[in-house]
Design an enzyme around this catalytic site. Sequence first.
Site, PDB file in Angstrom:
ATOM      1  CB  SER A   1     -54.091  -3.215 -16.656  1.00  0.00           C
ATOM      2  OG  SER A   1     -53.584  -4.565 -16.223  1.00  0.00           O
ATOM      3  CG  MET A   2     -59.613  -4.305 -18.741  1.00  0.00           C
ATOM      4  SD  MET A   2     -61.094  -4.046 -19.272  1.00  0.00           S
ATOM      5  CE  MET A   2     -61.262  -2.240 -19.401  1.00  0.00           C
ATOM      6  N   GLY A   3     -55.184  -3.522 -21.034  1.00  0.00           N
ATOM      7  CA  GLY A   3     -54.433  -2.938 -22.509  1.00  0.00           C
ATOM      8  C   GLY A   3     -55.223  -1.843 -23.276  1.00  0.00           C
TER       9      GLY A   3
ATOM     10  N   GLY B   1     -58.114  -0.014 -21.849  1.00  0.00           N
ATOM     11  CA  GLY B   1     -57.988   0.847 -20.901  1.00  0.00           C
ATOM     12  C   GLY B   1     -58.143   0.278 -19.566  1.00  0.00           C
TER      13      GLY B   1
ATOM     14  N   GLY C   1     -47.479  -0.901 -16.732  1.00  0.00           N
ATOM     15  CA  GLY C   1     -48.359  -1.446 -15.733  1.00  0.00           C
ATOM     16  C   GLY C   1     -47.820  -0.876 -14.396  1.00  0.00           C
ATOM     17  CG  ASP C   2     -44.051  -2.123 -13.284  1.00  0.00           C
ATOM     18  OD1 ASP C   2     -44.640  -2.973 -12.765  1.00  0.00           O
ATOM     19  OD2 ASP C   2     -43.047  -2.558 -13.856  1.00  0.00           O
TER      20      ASP C   2
END
Length: 318
Positions: free
Chosen positions: A228-230, A233, A259-260
């Site tokens: 994950s890169m905020g 994307g 994120g979950d």
Amino acid sequence: MNAGAVTITLNPAIDQTVRLARLHPGQVHRARSSRDDAGGKGVNVAACLADWGVPTAALGVLGDGNDGVFSALFSARGIVDRCLRVPGHTRTNIKLVEEDNGETTDINLPGLTLASADLDAVSRRLAALLQPNLPVVLSGSLPSGLPADAWARLQAQAGAAGARVLLDTSGDALAAALSGAQSALPYAVKPNRHELEAWTGTPLPDRNALQAAGVALVESGVALVAISMGIDGALFIDRSGVLVARPAHLAQGSTVGAGDAMVAGIAAALLEPSFDLAGCARLATAFSMSRLESGDARRLDPAQVRQWSGDVVIERLD
């Protein structure tokens, strides 16, 4: 009930969200509102999967002194409660939300101290649910008292039974889980940039560096890596290639549980009759967006997910 997915949360938390006009350190405040929600990464994943319609069992360890908020969530969402109760209180994570500027201050309180007997009890409950190809999600930090290889032990147990382990943790627990033999590695991992940097021991300043680290994990034997890169994307990497997935628009709302929700989307994709990397990336991204926009409801809207998954922008990098 035969579970469609299993989540395990060894260090759950009650999320207490306190809303203030503005936080002024050292002063007395009058809160505008306060609410308690059952939290912890695996609990969040279970809630998303249940909303999607996946029969889900939640394992973990709860303090018997304040487990009511968890029991209520499991009952409301139709989640099978396989959590161990131990004497004491599940930790509380306090979130001070400033409504005037949207900033949030987190205060995470200490949690339960567990022993090896508690981990063994969770392992026995897991053994009763394991079956080939079952998605088993191991999420979050480890509580005080458990060794760094606690996730690695459960991971090896599930993998030996043919289950597909999705691991979402960090620090020493992540390092221990990725240090075993290829046969004992997780099926999938979902680190963010900072967690991956800590694991590699080197800065990963751009997408190329993140991609290289993810490819190295796949080459080591992890089947699927999602990074994950905020707002940039997420990278999705498996043996078929590398892609980046971006939402068609930036979702609004608290990032708690986003994120979950992505992990839940990956688990849901693994249950599809035919799996492909792009479809997984679309579904996981749409899960995350829907969770973001649900606000305090902390719900996943299946119709919204289906609509938004088609709008996710996929870019092949290989």
